[in-house]
Design a protein around this motif. Structure first.
Motif, PDB file in Angstrom:
ATOM      1  N   GLN A   1       8.446   3.991   3.701  1.00 56.34           N
ATOM      2  CA  GLN A   1       9.031   5.251   3.267  1.00 56.34           C
ATOM      3  C   GLN A   1      10.527   5.110   3.009  1.00 56.34           C
ATOM      4  O   GLN A   1      11.060   5.662   2.039  1.00 56.34           O
ATOM      5  N   HIS A   2      11.209   4.366   3.855  1.00 57.30           N
ATOM      6  CA  HIS A   2      12.642   4.160   3.685  1.00 57.30           C
ATOM      7  C   HIS A   2      12.925   3.375   2.402  1.00 57.30           C
ATOM      8  O   HIS A   2      13.872   3.688   1.669  1.00 57.30           O
ATOM      9  N   GLY A   3      12.101   2.371   2.136  1.00 58.53           N
ATOM     10  CA  GLY A   3      12.270   1.590   0.921  1.00 58.53           C
ATOM     11  C   GLY A   3      12.101   2.430  -0.326  1.00 58.53           C
ATOM     12  O   GLY A   3      12.844   2.277  -1.303  1.00 58.53           O
ATOM     13  N   ARG A   4      11.131   3.333  -0.313  1.00 58.73           N
ATOM     14  CA  ARG A   4      10.910   4.196  -1.472  1.00 58.73           C
ATOM     15  C   ARG A   4      12.064   5.181  -1.665  1.00 58.73           C
ATOM     16  O   ARG A   4      12.538   5.386  -2.775  1.00 58.73           O
ATOM     17  N   THR A   5      12.474   5.791  -0.560  1.00 54.96           N
ATOM     18  CA  THR A   5      13.471   6.859  -0.634  1.00 54.96           C
ATOM     19  C   THR A   5      14.853   6.358  -1.035  1.00 54.96           C
ATOM     20  O   THR A   5      15.538   6.986  -1.848  1.00 54.96           O
ATOM     21  N   TYR A   6      15.258   5.227  -0.478  1.00 53.97           N
ATOM     22  CA  TYR A   6      16.639   4.777  -0.652  1.00 53.97           C
ATOM     23  C   TYR A   6      16.798   3.556  -1.564  1.00 53.97           C
ATOM     24  O   TYR A   6      17.915   3.259  -1.999  1.00 53.97           O
TER      25      TYR A   6
ATOM     26  N   SER B   1       0.832  -1.201   0.000  1.00 53.44           N
ATOM     27  CA  SER B   1       0.000   0.000   0.000  1.00 53.44           C
ATOM     28  C   SER B   1       0.870   1.255   0.000  1.00 53.44           C
ATOM     29  O   SER B   1       2.080   1.204   0.245  1.00 53.44           O
ATOM     30  N   ASP B   2       0.221   2.378  -0.282  1.00 52.89           N
ATOM     31  CA  ASP B   2       0.901   3.671  -0.224  1.00 52.89           C
ATOM     32  C   ASP B   2       0.922   4.114   1.230  1.00 52.89           C
ATOM     33  O   ASP B   2       0.212   5.030   1.640  1.00 52.89           O
ATOM     34  N   SER B   3       1.749   3.453   2.018  1.00 57.62           N
ATOM     35  CA  SER B   3       1.749   3.632   3.462  1.00 57.62           C
ATOM     36  C   SER B   3       2.753   4.692   3.900  1.00 57.62           C
ATOM     37  O   SER B   3       3.771   4.917   3.243  1.00 57.62           O
ATOM     38  N   ASP B   4       2.459   5.329   5.033  1.00 54.71           N
ATOM     39  CA  ASP B   4       3.399   6.288   5.599  1.00 54.71           C
ATOM     40  C   ASP B   4       4.262   5.663   6.687  1.00 54.71           C
ATOM     41  O   ASP B   4       4.998   6.361   7.392  1.00 54.71           O
ATOM     42  N   LEU B   5       4.189   4.336   6.836  1.00 57.02           N
ATOM     43  CA  LEU B   5       5.023   3.663   7.827  1.00 57.02           C
ATOM     44  C   LEU B   5       6.496   3.828   7.435  1.00 57.02           C
ATOM     45  O   LEU B   5       6.848   3.749   6.249  1.00 57.02           O
TER      46      LEU B   5
END
Length: 216
Positions: A91-96, A83-87
């Protein structure tokens, strides 16, 4: 809580072999693969085609916000789209790691549960749909991975990590852990109690002649 993994920890030092095993996934534009096994005794093994992800998962305490550390959620989820989660873990997976899209396959084993994570970058979103419509390819890879990585997984059992149980998930995540049998029974009851369904069951099928007339 954070767990410091040394660079020579078995989870990290095995990454070269895991990356080699995962080379076929490049054909599906899956750039990051992770294998997580949670044992009945509370221990776990975590292997990835990118060792930095495993390093961050423990050293930065990302496991504290992972849905898969909540076994009541994980054991009722055979296939989960991310999901498009804010956990923080998402978020870390998306960013890095450019892990914007993906899915997880889970399998129950006699000694615990296994989870297979498949990640896609933003430009390869279309491949997510391709994979979901050809899950037999993913299942084939899982069998291939289990065979090729068997010795590594076996060796890692001596280096299992034990985590405490965490309850820091969002309310949205907790609701997903509802017993799947309860959901199925509720859905089937709703269908069986639907007046329209009962009416359709009483309806006589069309005769051959009636079908021919409809096709004129």
């Amino acid at each position: 809580m954070k767990i410091q993994l040394r660079k020579n920890h078995k989870f990290l030092s095995s990454a070269g072999y895991i990356k080699q095993i995962c080379q076929p996934l490049a054909c599906l534009n899956i750039h990051l693969f992770t294998y997580l096994k949670k044992f009945s005794d509370g221990g776990q093994i975590n292997l990835s085609s990118d060792p930095e992800w495993v390093h961050d998962y423990y050293n930065l305490g990302l496991f504290e916000t992972s849905e898969y550390e909540n076994l009541s959620f994980a054991k009722n989820t055979r296939l989960q789209l991310w999901s498009d989660s804010d956990l923080p873990v998402f978020q870390h997976g998306r960013t890095y790691y450019k892990s914007y899209y993906g899915f997880t396959i889970s399998q129950q084993q006699p000694d615990g549960y296994e989870f297979y994570f498949f990640s896609f970058s933003p430009e390869n979103y279309h491949m997510l749909n391709v994979c979901l419509n050809n899950l037999h390819l993913i299942e084939k890879f899982i069998m291939y991975f289990n065979e090729k990585a068997a010795s590594i997984i076996n060796d890692c059992q001596e280096h299992k990590i034990y985590l405490n149980q965490f309850n820091s998930l969002s309310e949205n995540s907790k609701s997903l852990s509802m017993d799947s049998n309860e959901l199925c029974n509720s859905f089937l009851s709703a269908i069986q109690g639907n007046p329209l369904a009962e009416l359709l069951n009483q309806h006589e099928p069309l005769s051959k002649r009636e079908k021919e007339c409809l096709n004129l």
